[in-house]
Design an enzyme around this catalytic site. Structure first.
Site, PDB file in Angstrom:
ATOM      1  N   SER A  26       0.843  -1.189   0.000  1.00 39.14           N
ATOM      2  CA  SER A  26       0.000   0.000   0.000  1.00 39.14           C
ATOM      3  C   SER A  26       0.888   1.252   0.000  1.00 39.14           C
ATOM      4  O   SER A  26       1.743   1.388  -0.872  1.00 39.14           O
ATOM      5  CB  SER A  26      -0.963  -0.054   1.200  1.00 39.14           C
ATOM      6  OG  SER A  26      -1.984   0.893   1.069  1.00 39.14           O
ATOM      7  N   ASP A  46      -8.535  -4.524  -6.240  1.00 38.27           N
ATOM      8  CA  ASP A  46      -8.109  -3.741  -5.079  1.00 38.27           C
ATOM      9  C   ASP A  46      -8.927  -2.459  -4.969  1.00 38.27           C
ATOM     10  O   ASP A  46      -8.953  -1.650  -5.897  1.00 38.27           O
ATOM     11  CB  ASP A  46      -6.617  -3.401  -5.208  1.00 38.27           C
ATOM     12  CG  ASP A  46      -5.998  -2.958  -3.896  1.00 38.27           C
ATOM     13  OD1 ASP A  46      -6.612  -2.128  -3.203  1.00 38.27           O
ATOM     14  OD2 ASP A  46      -4.899  -3.438  -3.586  1.00 38.27           O
ATOM     15  N   HIS A  54      -7.374  -5.831  -0.772  1.00 45.81           N
ATOM     16  CA  HIS A  54      -6.259  -4.881  -0.794  1.00 45.81           C
ATOM     17  C   HIS A  54      -4.954  -5.668  -0.692  1.00 45.81           C
ATOM     18  O   HIS A  54      -4.602  -6.166   0.367  1.00 45.81           O
ATOM     19  CB  HIS A  54      -6.412  -3.921   0.378  1.00 45.81           C
ATOM     20  CG  HIS A  54      -5.426  -2.791   0.387  1.00 45.81           C
ATOM     21  ND1 HIS A  54      -5.039  -2.124  -0.757  1.00 45.81           N
ATOM     22  CD2 HIS A  54      -4.738  -2.207   1.413  1.00 45.81           C
ATOM     23  CE1 HIS A  54      -4.176  -1.167  -0.433  1.00 45.81           C
ATOM     24  NE2 HIS A  54      -3.978  -1.210   0.873  1.00 45.81           N
TER      25      HIS A  54
END
Length: 513
Positions: free
Chosen positions: A226, A452, A482
């Site tokens: 991320s 995602d 995610h």
């Protein structure tokens, strides 16, 4: 009911509310070579409130203990011989033959503002294969957890902050939102003035290069997830010749400004909601929250509209507001494992009980069952506002609402109004978007997930292009949630493990299903 500890562990964002800076900001390193410091590894304490609280990490499956240490780093990298702060680190030593050990593998799990000291143990078993040849290491970045944490509002103030209407429908609600945001930002300046200019991603990248040296590695071996992909890209830009084997998973688009990023997230969360609704209604048994995918989404929209008029009882004494419910739905879309909780939470809300959706929202916001907050919000806002140059006005947001609503009826307003969070910030932002160009870097494996919600798939290819020719190697996972590695998909894990453990670079354009 969902397991609160599991939910908290899965939020790869951050923590709040401890004011003393580890090692202080008063120590002078003028006569000290920080690269030569020796880390004092000891048994890990229980997480601080700023890290989210809870118990000390449990031993690893083979009985080995997690170890923690504090590394000194310059408070201000423009004055590297000046005052220092302490950065909290955690590690699990390599489990395999010491002659096969490659070095340390440094993790950043995202946010920005995620506590690596609490997140790595929560997912440690997932990286057992990598531990055979690496010490697994993570850290609380500056401003986060036990690393000179940014402090803004207290627990009671944050309860009120999160109860407000974050999608104003009229002038009065708009004024309330802007005033509340201004008060939050003023509290950050009052309580953390010294840290606010010094929590940029470029600062954290320089901290990582110091970690590399202190840990004894010639190259930085890195696993970024991320926001950790943005941090890794900035590191590669600053120190391309020092990049070892690196993997970026759940990739932030480095070419977008905050407005473009928010609009991309609106599309991403809408896509995830579409997939959730389709999954529920395509199963053999009846979907308990709708007869068709469109019916599921229509019922959710109707629920949120009703909550805007009249909140439901949530977790006493707080109510489930429209904003809390939207936040809770977004949290559940981060992982396909949470879809069952979202279904249960929606069923419960339709029956007049908002507890599950509020629990999901609390997890996103870093609130524990005892009402204490981590510094997820303070750190996230502080790092973003220090990084991002644009400052958006309410008038600008209102002009952009039609496009955001077209991207997502459910999340459009929510993400559009989030753009005002830096409007009254005390520190200027650094740039429109990060520079991740890294000519001369070793190959970086860039993994994008087509489903995602938070870091939409399109960002992976743009990261590859921005890193430069011969650096980024794209791998696609056709899945949900995610990130890709923690999906347990064997194709993804074999490609990542193969690169990190043996140096074998996957074929560019590989697709895993």
């Amino acid at each position: 009911m969902p397991n609160p500890s599991r939910l908290r562990a899965a939020v790869l964002t951050a923590t709040l509310l401890i004011s003393p800076l580890l090692t202080g900001c008063g120590e002078d390193s003028e006569d000290e070579d920080l690269t030569a410091q020796q880390l004092n590894w000891e048994d890990c304490p229980a997480p601080s409130q700023a890290e989210g609280g809870g118990s000390a990490p449990s031993p690893l499956p083979n009985g080995d203990e997690w170890q923690c240490a504090t590394m000194k780093a310059p408070l201000d990298w423009s004055e590297p011989k000046g005052d220092t702060i302490g950065l909290a680190l955690i590690r699990a030593e390599a489990s395999g033959d010491k002659s096969e050990r490659i070095g340390s593998l440094l993790f950043n799990f995202g946010g920005p503002g995620g506590s690596g000291v609490t997140t790595l143990p929560a997912f440690g078993e997932d990286y057992a294969a990598l531990r055979t040849r690496y010490d697994l290491v993570s850290f609380d970045p500056r401003g986060v957890g036990r690393s000179a944490p940014v402090k803004c509002e207290n627990d009671q103030q944050l309860d009120a902050f999160f109860q407000q209407d974050a999608t104003p429908d009229d002038a009065a609600e708009r004024t309330e939102l802007l005033d509340s945001t201004k008060e939050f930002n003023a509290a950050c300046e009052k309580n953390s003035e010294k840290m606010l200019p010094r929590v940029r991603t470029t600062d954290a990248a320089r901290d990582m290069d110091l970690m590399r040296q202190v840990l004894g590695d010639d190259k930085l071996h890195y696993f970024g997830i991320s926001y950790g992909t943005e941090l890794g890209g900035v590191y590669a830009h600053l120190f391309p010749e020092r990049v070892g084997r690196a993997v970026f998973d759940a990739v932030v688009d480095p070419t977008q400004n905050p407005e473009q990023g928010s609009l991309g997230q609106a599309r991403g969360f809408q896509r995830a909601l579409d997939n959730f609704a389709e999954d529920c209604t395509s199963k053999i048994e009846d979907c308990p929250i709708g007869d068709s995918a469109q019916d599921v989404k229509d019922r959710i929209a109707a629920l949120l509209a009703e909550l805007d008029r009249k909140p439901l009882p949530g977790i006493f004494p707080r109510d489930l507001t429209q904003t809390a419910a939207t936040n809770g739905i977004a949290q559940a879309l981060y992982s396909q494992d949470f879809w069952e909780y979202l279904t249960e939470g929606l069923q419960q809300a339709y029956d007049g009980d908002g507890r599950i959706l509020m629990l999901l929202s609390d997890s996103m916001n870093g609130r524990s069952e005892n009402g204490e907050y981590s510094n997820i919000t303070a750190a996230n806002v502080s790092i973003n506002c220090a990084d991002d140059k644009p400052r958006y006005t309410a008038e600008f947001v209102e002009s952009r609402l039609p496009e955001f609503r077209a991207a997502s009826e459910l999340f459009g307003d929510f993400l559009a109004w989030g753009m005002v969070s830096c409007t009254d910030w005390a520190v200027d932002g650094a740039a429109d978007h990060p520079d991740v160009s890294a000519p001369g870097s070793a190959p970086i494996l860039v993994v994008g997930n087509t489903g995602d919600p938070a870091t939409p798939y399109e960002g992976a290819r743009r990261m590859v292009q921005a890193l430069g020719e011969g650096v980024g190697v794209e791998l696609t996972y056709r899945g949900q949630g995610h990130g890709a590695y923690d999906s347990k998909n064997k194709c993804v894990q074999n490609a990542v493990n193969g690169y990190l453990l043996t140096g074998k670079v996957p074929t560019a354009g590989t697709v895993c299903t």
